[in-house]
Design an enzyme around this catalytic site. Sequence first.
Site, short mmCIF file in Angstrom:
data_model
loop_
_atom_site.label_atom_id
_atom_site.label_comp_id
_atom_site.label_asym_id
_atom_site.label_seq_id
_atom_site.Cartn_x
_atom_site.Cartn_y
_atom_site.Cartn_z
N GLU A 93 49.89 36.33 44.21
CA GLU A 93 48.72 36.43 45.06
C GLU A 93 48.21 34.99 45.19
OE1 GLU A 93 44.79 38.88 44.45
OE2 GLU A 93 46.38 39.56 43.10
N ARG A 322 55.06 41.06 29.91
CA ARG A 322 54.39 39.80 30.24
C ARG A 322 54.56 38.78 29.13
NH1 ARG A 322 50.25 40.51 34.31
NH2 ARG A 322 49.10 38.65 33.72
N LYS A 332 42.00 32.75 35.51
CA LYS A 332 41.58 31.80 36.56
C LYS A 332 40.09 31.51 36.45
CE LYS A 332 45.02 33.78 39.39
NZ LYS A 332 45.30 35.12 39.87
P1 ATP Z 1 46.98 36.64 36.69
O1 ATP Z 1 45.97 37.72 36.73
O2 ATP Z 1 47.23 36.07 35.34
O3 ATP Z 1 46.82 35.61 37.74
P2 ATP Z 1 48.61 38.25 38.32
O4 ATP Z 1 49.51 39.36 37.89
O5 ATP Z 1 47.40 38.57 39.07
O6 ATP Z 1 48.33 37.36 37.05
P3 ATP Z 1 50.14 37.35 40.51
O7 ATP Z 1 49.84 36.17 41.31
O8 ATP Z 1 49.94 38.66 41.14
O9 ATP Z 1 49.37 37.19 39.17
O10 ATP Z 1 51.59 37.27 39.87
C1 ATP Z 1 52.78 37.04 40.55
C2 ATP Z 1 53.90 37.64 39.74
O11 ATP Z 1 53.93 37.04 38.45
C3 ATP Z 1 53.74 39.12 39.53
O12 ATP Z 1 55.00 39.73 39.72
C4 ATP Z 1 53.28 39.26 38.12
O13 ATP Z 1 53.72 40.45 37.55
C5 ATP Z 1 53.93 38.04 37.46
N1 ATP Z 1 53.16 37.60 36.30
C6 ATP Z 1 51.84 37.29 36.28
N2 ATP Z 1 51.45 36.96 35.04
C7 ATP Z 1 52.55 37.06 34.26
C8 ATP Z 1 52.81 36.86 32.87
N3 ATP Z 1 51.82 36.50 32.04
N4 ATP Z 1 54.06 37.04 32.40
C9 ATP Z 1 55.05 37.39 33.23
N5 ATP Z 1 54.88 37.60 34.53
C10 ATP Z 1 53.65 37.45 35.06
MG MG Z 2 46.80 39.17 40.62
#
Ligand code: ATP
Ligand code: MG
Length: 638
Positions: A93, A322, A332
């Site tokens: 995102e 994760r 963030k």
């Molecule tokens: P955050 O809330 O930490 O920003 P998110 O899941 O909202 O994480 P996204 O930008 O949607 O972040 O993530 C992009 C991809 O990275 C998604 O497929 C998500 O599952 C993966 N991802 C995010 N955080 C992790 C993590 N800590 N370990 C492994 N994969 C991750």
């Molecule tokens: Mg997200």
Amino acid sequence: MAENTEASKSLPERVKDKVEGLVAEAKPKKEKPPKQPKAPKEPKPPQAKAPKPAKSEPAAPLDPEAMFKEGWLAAVRKERAADESVVTRFPPEPNGYLHIGHSKAIAINFGFAKFWGGKCNLRYDDTNPEAEEEVYFTAIEDIVRWLGFDPAAITYSSDCFDRLYELAEKLITLDGAYVCHCTDEQLKDQRGGTDVKNKHERYACPHRDRPIEESLTEFRAMRDGKYKPREAFLRMKQDLTDGNPQMWDLVAYRILEKPHHRTGDKWRIYPTYDFTHSLCDSFEGITHSLCTTEFILSRVSYEWLNNKVDVPHKPMQREYGRLNVTGTVLSKRKIKKLVDDKIVDGWDDPRLYTLVALRRRGIPPGAILSFVNELGVTTAKINIQIVRFEQSVRKYLEQTVPRLMVVLDPVPVILDDLPDDHYEEFENAFGPKDVDMGSHKLPFTKTVYIERDDFREVDSKDFFRMAPGKPVGLLKVPYPIIATSFKKDETTGLVTEIHAKFDKPAEGEKVKKPKAYIQWVAKSPEHNSPIPVEARVFGPLFKSDNPDAVEPNFLADLRDDSLKVYPDAVAEVGLKEVRERAPWPEEAGETKTKAGFESVRFQAMRTGYFCLDKDTETGGKIVLNRIVALKEDTGKAA
Ligand code: ATP
Ligand code: MG
């Protein structure tokens, strides 16, 4: 998410905690604490040379493709036809900078496709106009490329808004969706209520059985501006009898009165993650939609939607654990607070665990990938301590970067035996014993700078370096030296100058080996030695292993010694060549033409691994960042 209401929040987020409990496989396995290397000891005679970096686990080097060849990812590959070409996507995102956890997602999606000779797209999951900003788009692509991956295509969920809209209408016509006007409270209640004491049966939304034609008209009215945000939703008509909350009529579209960075004012309705993801995966021909375990329950709704509208291509969603790093914050919002309050120097402050910060700090992209590979991929969520990550980086740097002498807090030693204009050169190898990186010439003169803490005014039995009357070796110099006197600054009490003489053997005798060797940099302005540098040494930003749990908040857990600056550090002349020959090491994401200052990496023989910071001026001031210490940190900045 900017919109934090029950209806619009993606269900995976709502059930995240629950899922982690439900999925036995996904239970975090207890991480074994990393082996603690013994406390740094004074080097012992007679082998005593420059102290070596702590040796990591002695295991043979791991196959860099191990994570794809065995375990979870290998099994996932076998689930689809062997002759089907692998297509994956990394779907961030664009609402923030990526962090170390994302490197696992990047390594998995891009790496898996590459390993199987397939393709991986970088897909911006930009369905929420409220949280997106242009800088994040650029930063995300940059980091993916820096990690050494070239997206097969760069796509945007928003590019599919027209197609998604058509499928939403199709879903309504198939009696698979309806327009609902319930409030958040009503929605919660329909789902059985949130009050544990007052739980009741789920029941259907009163709009669920409205005629198809009516929903179609209302959906178009939503699109055309009849309703304000939250006054109407498009909901999927799933299966309320299913035990999986992802089947309880998820929201597919909501109204948001925000212009979108790509589609401008064209839309007032935006599809949710639950409606968008599976369909975009299908449009892009994704074979393996790999995501994290909080989406396990979503797998059912993912498949339900693709089957219901009957997309021609059916991707497969699978979930891995994760990666979380403890002792820091990754959220963030929290990092933004540290940046906005100027507690750190921007999103790339080397004390943070965003990928831009790790890059600036000098961690090579290959070290991050190697770390992810070492951890392996399973469905278990892993919590890794910072020290374990650093240990992995250290192991990587040990064999890939040259060695130099850098004195952080210099004190001059005057060798009274030598004439004022004495000049000689010693050959010094860049690499460790087993790695050939060439060598360079080291000027040696009457005045050499040594590290302040390599000298003690009063000797003691457990101290093996420099003290009055005691011989000590200077690395590469054939004879030991003995301090004869020193001067101090009256006001600061600091030693300002040390005088010394050589400890040469009598005729016919052998040189006596000193108990320790220290590093030094000679003063020789004609040979541009030393090179003045500013060195920044970073320690942990937080006191505890879990800053998120500290009361009243994570800010109370900040350390005040996480950054130590050495403004008057000096480096030996070899730094010039190391800089010219960078990147160290050369990798796909850091080739000669692509590499920044941070690729000028080296081991300062007693003080740690360093790189050039972006604050370095071309042809001017040099700023060094410590990447990691030579041994596991004791918790202090220096
Ligand atoms: P955050 O809330 O930490 O920003 P998110 O899941 O909202 O994480 P996204 O930008 O949607 O972040 O993530 C992009 C991809 O990275 C998604 O497929 C998500 O599952 C993966 N991802 C995010 N955080 C992790 C993590 N800590 N370990 C492994 N994969 C991750
Ligand atoms: Mg997200």
